[in-house]
Design a protein around this motif. Structure first.
Motif, PDB file in Angstrom:
ATOM      1  N   GLY A 139       0.794  -1.224   0.000  1.00  0.00           N
ATOM      2  CA  GLY A 139       0.000   0.000   0.000  1.00  0.00           C
ATOM      3  C   GLY A 139       0.823   1.268   0.000  1.00  0.00           C
ATOM      4  N   GLU A 140       2.139   1.143   0.219  1.00  0.00           N
ATOM      5  CA  GLU A 140       3.037   2.292   0.161  1.00  0.00           C
ATOM      6  C   GLU A 140       3.865   2.217  -1.116  1.00  0.00           C
ATOM      7  OE1 GLU A 140       3.745   2.691   4.993  1.00  0.00           O
ATOM      8  OE2 GLU A 140       5.319   1.844   3.731  1.00  0.00           O
ATOM      9  N   GLY A 141       4.364   3.377  -1.559  1.00  0.00           N
ATOM     10  CA  GLY A 141       5.144   3.396  -2.785  1.00  0.00           C
ATOM     11  C   GLY A 141       6.218   4.462  -2.777  1.00  0.00           C
ATOM     12  N   THR A 142       7.145   4.323  -3.718  1.00  0.00           N
ATOM     13  CA  THR A 142       8.251   5.273  -3.859  1.00  0.00           C
ATOM     14  C   THR A 142       8.422   5.606  -5.328  1.00  0.00           C
ATOM     15  OG1 THR A 142       9.374   4.242  -1.971  1.00  0.00           O
ATOM     16  CG2 THR A 142      10.687   5.714  -3.359  1.00  0.00           C
ATOM     17  N   PHE A 143       8.544   6.909  -5.632  1.00  0.00           N
ATOM     18  CA  PHE A 143       8.864   7.360  -6.984  1.00  0.00           C
ATOM     19  C   PHE A 143      10.376   7.266  -7.196  1.00  0.00           C
ATOM     20  CE2 PHE A 143       4.746   9.512  -6.757  1.00  0.00           C
ATOM     21  CZ  PHE A 143       4.290   9.439  -8.065  1.00  0.00           C
ATOM     22  N   TYR A 144      10.762   6.638  -8.299  1.00  0.00           N
ATOM     23  CA  TYR A 144      12.170   6.538  -8.690  1.00  0.00           C
ATOM     24  C   TYR A 144      12.331   7.054 -10.120  1.00  0.00           C
ATOM     25  CZ  TYR A 144      13.506   3.248  -4.931  1.00  0.00           C
ATOM     26  OH  TYR A 144      13.777   2.648  -3.726  1.00  0.00           O
TER      27      TYR A 144
ATOM     28  N   HIS B 110       5.307   1.752 -14.411  1.00  0.00           N
ATOM     29  CA  HIS B 110       6.043   2.675 -15.279  1.00  0.00           C
ATOM     30  C   HIS B 110       5.122   3.846 -15.621  1.00  0.00           C
ATOM     31  CE1 HIS B 110       7.734   3.737 -19.439  1.00  0.00           C
ATOM     32  NE2 HIS B 110       8.579   4.188 -18.547  1.00  0.00           N
ATOM     33  N   ILE B 111       5.462   5.027 -15.136  1.00  0.00           N
ATOM     34  CA  ILE B 111       4.628   6.212 -15.351  1.00  0.00           C
ATOM     35  C   ILE B 111       4.865   6.810 -16.731  1.00  0.00           C
ATOM     36  CG2 ILE B 111       3.997   8.488 -14.459  1.00  0.00           C
ATOM     37  CD1 ILE B 111       3.283   6.068 -12.666  1.00  0.00           C
ATOM     38  N   GLY B 112       6.110   6.848 -17.162  1.00  0.00           N
ATOM     39  CA  GLY B 112       6.428   7.393 -18.480  1.00  0.00           C
ATOM     40  C   GLY B 112       7.918   7.622 -18.616  1.00  0.00           C
ATOM     41  N   SER B 113       8.336   7.979 -19.823  1.00  0.00           N
ATOM     42  CA  SER B 113       9.756   8.190 -20.107  1.00  0.00           C
ATOM     43  C   SER B 113       9.979   9.544 -20.753  1.00  0.00           C
ATOM     44  CB  SER B 113      10.290   7.094 -21.047  1.00  0.00           C
ATOM     45  OG  SER B 113      10.183   5.822 -20.455  1.00  0.00           O
ATOM     46  N   ALA B 114      11.105  10.169 -20.400  1.00  0.00           N
ATOM     47  CA  ALA B 114      11.563  11.395 -21.053  1.00  0.00           C
ATOM     48  C   ALA B 114      12.669  11.023 -22.021  1.00  0.00           C
ATOM     49  CB  ALA B 114      12.070  12.395 -20.008  1.00  0.00           C
ATOM     50  N   LEU B 115      12.548  11.463 -23.261  1.00  0.00           N
ATOM     51  CA  LEU B 115      13.471  11.054 -24.315  1.00  0.00           C
ATOM     52  C   LEU B 115      14.593  12.057 -24.517  1.00  0.00           C
ATOM     53  CD1 LEU B 115      10.879   9.862 -26.990  1.00  0.00           C
ATOM     54  CD2 LEU B 115      11.941   8.537 -25.155  1.00  0.00           C
ATOM     55  N   LEU B 116      15.760  11.528 -24.873  1.00  0.00           N
ATOM     56  CA  LEU B 116      16.887  12.356 -25.284  1.00  0.00           C
ATOM     57  C   LEU B 116      16.760  12.548 -26.793  1.00  0.00           C
ATOM     58  CD1 LEU B 116      17.735  11.048 -22.539  1.00  0.00           C
ATOM     59  CD2 LEU B 116      20.102  11.222 -23.327  1.00  0.00           C
ATOM     60  N   LEU B 117      16.396  13.747 -27.212  1.00  0.00           N
ATOM     61  CA  LEU B 117      16.013  13.976 -28.601  1.00  0.00           C
ATOM     62  C   LEU B 117      17.032  14.798 -29.400  1.00  0.00           C
ATOM     63  CD1 LEU B 117      12.218  14.726 -28.053  1.00  0.00           C
ATOM     64  CD2 LEU B 117      13.266  12.593 -28.863  1.00  0.00           C
ATOM     65  N   GLY B 118      18.156  15.155 -28.747  1.00  0.00           N
ATOM     66  CA  GLY B 118      19.150  15.949 -29.463  1.00  0.00           C
ATOM     67  C   GLY B 118      19.828  15.146 -30.552  1.00  0.00           C
ATOM     68  N   GLU B 119      20.416  15.841 -31.503  1.00  0.00           N
ATOM     69  CA  GLU B 119      21.123  15.194 -32.597  1.00  0.00           C
ATOM     70  C   GLU B 119      22.566  14.925 -32.208  1.00  0.00           C
ATOM     71  OE1 GLU B 119      20.782  17.336 -36.198  1.00  0.00           O
ATOM     72  OE2 GLU B 119      18.594  17.318 -36.208  1.00  0.00           O
ATOM     73  N   THR B 120      23.026  13.728 -32.547  1.00  0.00           N
ATOM     74  CA  THR B 120      24.415  13.356 -32.290  1.00  0.00           C
ATOM     75  C   THR B 120      25.324  14.062 -33.277  1.00  0.00           C
ATOM     76  OG1 THR B 120      23.671  11.197 -31.525  1.00  0.00           O
ATOM     77  CG2 THR B 120      25.996  11.419 -32.076  1.00  0.00           C
TER      78      THR B 120
END
Length: 213
Positions: free
Chosen positions: A21-26, A200-210
Motif C-alpha cells: 500500500g506504500e510506494g516510492t517514486f524513482y 512505469h509512469i512514463g519516459s523522457a526522451l533524449l532527442l538531441g542530434e548526435t
C-alpha cells in the motif's frame, strides 16, 4: 565499490522498505529492453548459478537508479506527470549517450555491472534532480554515497556467505558492450523492493542530434 568484499550480507535483513500500500517514486534508466544488457546479465547469472543466496533483478526491470524522488505519500501522480514534462523539456536537446558495460562491481549486498564513461550521463542526472526539486521541493535523495555512481544490479545478496567463491566464479569483467541510452523513466515501486511491483509512469526522451564524426 572497492576493496572487494570479504563477506556477502542479506540486503534486506535490516533494510527499511515500503510496506504493502506504500510506494516510492524513482527515476530509472530502464535497460532491460537492450539485448546486450540482458545477455551480460544472463552470462553473469550462468556463472553464479552454483551459488544460493542471490536474488536476481528481473530482466524486464534491469535498470540504473538515477534518483529516488520520494514517497507516494508526499508526491502525487499529477506531480509525477509534471516532473516528466519538465525532464522532457530539459533533455530535448541532449543527444542519446553511449556508455560501455562489462566491468563487474562487488558490494556485500549486490553484484553489479559498472558503467564506464558514466560522467557522460550527468545531464540526465541533473535534469531529473532539477525537475524533482523544482516541482516537489524535495532535495536530492539518491541511494548510497553522495556521489552518483551509475550501475546495473545483476543480483542482490540475500544470505551471509564468503564473497571470494562468487568473485572467483564471475571474475572482474565480462565481454565489453556499448550501450546507447535514449531515455530516463519515472517509476513507482509499490511495496517492498524485492517484489518488483513497479508501475512505469512514463519516459523522457533524449532527442538531441548526435554530432557527426
Amino acid at each position: 565499490m572497492s576493496p572487494l568484499p570479504v563477506q556477502m550480507e542479506n540486503r534486506w535483513a535490516d533494510r527499511a522498505e515500503p510496506q504493502p500500500g506504500e510506494g516510492t517514486f524513482y527515476w530509472h534508466m530502464l535497460v532491460g529492453r537492450y539485448a546486450q544488457v540482458r545477455a551480460l546479465a544472463q552470462e553473469a547469472r550462468d556463472r553464479l548459478a552454483p551459488f544460493s543466496g542471490l536474488h536476481d533483478t528481473p530482466s524486464k526491470w534491469l535498470h540504473m537508479t538515477t534518483l529516488v524522488a520520494g514517497s507516494t505519500d508526499d508526491i502525487s501522480l499529477d506531480q509525477g506527470h509534471a516532473m516528466l514534462t519538465e525532464v522532457s523539456r530539459l533533455l530535448a536537446d541532449v543527444p542519446p549517450i553511449t556508455v560501455t558495460l562489462g566491468r563487474i562491481l562487488y558490494h556485500p549486498q549486490a553484484i553489479m555491472l559498472g558503467v564506464e564513461s558514466a560522467s557522460e550521463l550527468k545531464p540526465i542526472h541533473d535534469a531529473v534532480q532539477t525537475a524533482t526539486e523544482t516541482l516537489t521541493g524535495h532535495p536530492e535523495r539518491t541511494e548510497g554515497p553522495a556521489t552518483w555512481a551509475p550501475h546495473i544490479t545483476i543480483a542482490y545478496s540475500i544470505a551471509k556467505q564468503p564473497a571470494a567463491p562468487l568473485i572467483e566464479a564471475l571474475g572482474p569483467r565480462l565481454p565489453a558492450h556499448e550501450l546507447t541510452l535514449d531515455s530516463v523513466s519515472l517509476v513507482i515501486q509499490h511495496g517492498p523492493e524485492r517484489l518488483w511491483n513497479w508501475q512505469h509512469i512514463g519516459s523522457a526522451l533524449l532527442l538531441g542530434e548526435t554530432d557527426p564524426l
